[in-house]
Write an enzyme that holds these catalytic residues in place. Structure first.
Site, PDB file in Angstrom:
ATOM      1  N   ARG A 160      10.496   4.931  -4.825  1.00 36.26           N
ATOM      2  CA  ARG A 160      11.271   5.774  -3.895  1.00 36.26           C
ATOM      3  C   ARG A 160      12.335   4.962  -3.157  1.00 36.26           C
ATOM      4  NH1 ARG A 160       6.024   8.383  -1.647  1.00 36.26           N
ATOM      5  NH2 ARG A 160       5.262   6.678  -2.923  1.00 36.26           N
ATOM      6  N   GLU A 213      -6.413  -2.902  -0.986  1.00 37.72           N
ATOM      7  CA  GLU A 213      -7.801  -2.680  -0.564  1.00 37.72           C
ATOM      8  C   GLU A 213      -8.757  -3.168  -1.671  1.00 37.72           C
ATOM      9  OE1 GLU A 213      -8.355   1.282   0.703  1.00 37.72           O
ATOM     10  OE2 GLU A 213     -10.456   0.965   1.266  1.00 37.72           O
TER      11      GLU A 213
HETATM   12  P1  AMP Z   1       1.796  -0.360   2.587  1.00 39.63           P
HETATM   13  O1  AMP Z   1       1.871  -1.552   1.680  1.00 39.63           O
HETATM   14  O2  AMP Z   1       0.413  -0.032   3.030  1.00 39.63           O
HETATM   15  O3  AMP Z   1       2.755  -0.474   3.766  1.00 39.63           O
HETATM   16  O4  AMP Z   1       2.235   0.897   1.729  1.00 39.63           O
HETATM   17  C1  AMP Z   1       3.543   1.088   1.458  1.00 39.63           C
HETATM   18  C2  AMP Z   1       3.788   1.717   0.110  1.00 39.63           C
HETATM   19  O5  AMP Z   1       2.854   2.729  -0.211  1.00 39.63           O
HETATM   20  C3  AMP Z   1       5.157   2.372   0.160  1.00 39.63           C
HETATM   21  O6  AMP Z   1       5.857   1.986  -1.001  1.00 39.63           O
HETATM   22  C4  AMP Z   1       4.866   3.853   0.221  1.00 39.63           C
HETATM   23  O7  AMP Z   1       5.681   4.514  -0.727  1.00 39.63           O
HETATM   24  C5  AMP Z   1       3.410   4.028  -0.112  1.00 39.63           C
HETATM   25  N1  AMP Z   1       2.637   4.750   0.945  1.00 39.63           N
HETATM   26  C6  AMP Z   1       1.698   4.206   1.760  1.00 39.63           C
HETATM   27  N2  AMP Z   1       1.152   5.117   2.581  1.00 39.63           N
HETATM   28  C7  AMP Z   1       1.786   6.282   2.311  1.00 39.63           C
HETATM   29  C8  AMP Z   1       1.684   7.613   2.846  1.00 39.63           C
HETATM   30  N3  AMP Z   1       0.816   7.947   3.819  1.00 39.63           N
HETATM   31  N4  AMP Z   1       2.499   8.554   2.331  1.00 39.63           N
HETATM   32  C9  AMP Z   1       3.385   8.241   1.346  1.00 39.63           C
HETATM   33  N5  AMP Z   1       3.509   7.032   0.805  1.00 39.63           N
HETATM   34  C10 AMP Z   1       2.732   6.046   1.256  1.00 39.63           C
END
Ligand code: AMP
Length: 166
Positions: free
Chosen positions: A57, A94
């Site tokens: 995205r 995780e």
């Molecule tokens: P993080 O590494 O936990 O910050 O997760 C970020 C990645 O996961 C990004 O590329 C987001 O597209 C996706 N992501 C994580 N949580 C969500 C959520 N609640 N809704 C949509 N996309 C998410």
């Protein structure tokens, strides 16, 4: 309430139980140019050479921002998609690990790093590290959504711009 919020779908338990997935696809359909403009604010573009978008995205949003500001675009992809020579950065999930890759860059440049959602920050921290290792200095990070209750980017003083904050 921010006018974009009514165009985002909150999907419970996707892609796994306990996660409320922010589906931005209706927002992209209905307010695309306004989203790109909002994500491009608060950045000193005179200091920026290129935009780096994180698969997938981040490609949609980052490429449009690059076009709006007359900058080049660099893709950061998931493991195994880019041909050599590549540089990689792995990070913990995780369960297990994930890896981001870029084509090796030799000419130092200043960039804006783009993704859709900042959640725990694992992805963005790895992306940040990968850019710096690849001679791409991150002037700013731009996110559409910052789930601030899951990360400490603001507290840590990282240069993050986000349109919607929860
Ligand atoms: P993080 O590494 O936990 O910050 O997760 C970020 C990645 O996961 C990004 O590329 C987001 O597209 C996706 N992501 C994580 N949580 C969500 C959520 N609640 N809704 C949509 N996309 C998410």
């Amino acid at each position: 309430m921010h006018p974009f919020e009514s165009h985002i779908r909150n999907v419970p338990d996707f892609p796994k139980p306990g996660v409320i997935f922010k589906d931005i696809t209706p927002l992209l359909t209905e307010r695309f140019s306004e989203v790109i403009e909002a994500m491009s604010q608060g950045i000193d573009w005179s200091q920026v050479d290129h935009v780096v978008g994180i698969e997938s995205r981040g490609f949609i949003l980052g490429a449009a921002m690059a076009q709006l500001k007359g900058k080049g675009f660099i893709p950061m992809r998931k493991k195994g998609k880019l041909p050599p020579p590549i540089i990689a950065e792995s990070y913990a999930l995780e369960y297990g690990t994930d890896t981001l890759e870029m084509i090796v860059n030799t000419k130092a440049a200043k960039i804006v790093l783009v993704d859709d959602v900042l959640a725990t920050g694992g992805t963005l921290k790895a992306a940040l590290k990968l850019c710096e290792r690849n001679h791409l200095h991150v002037v700013s990070m731009s996110l559409l959504i910052n789930l601030t209750f899951l990360n400490k980017f603001k507290e840590e003083g990282l240069p993050v711009v986000s349109v919607l904050n929860y």
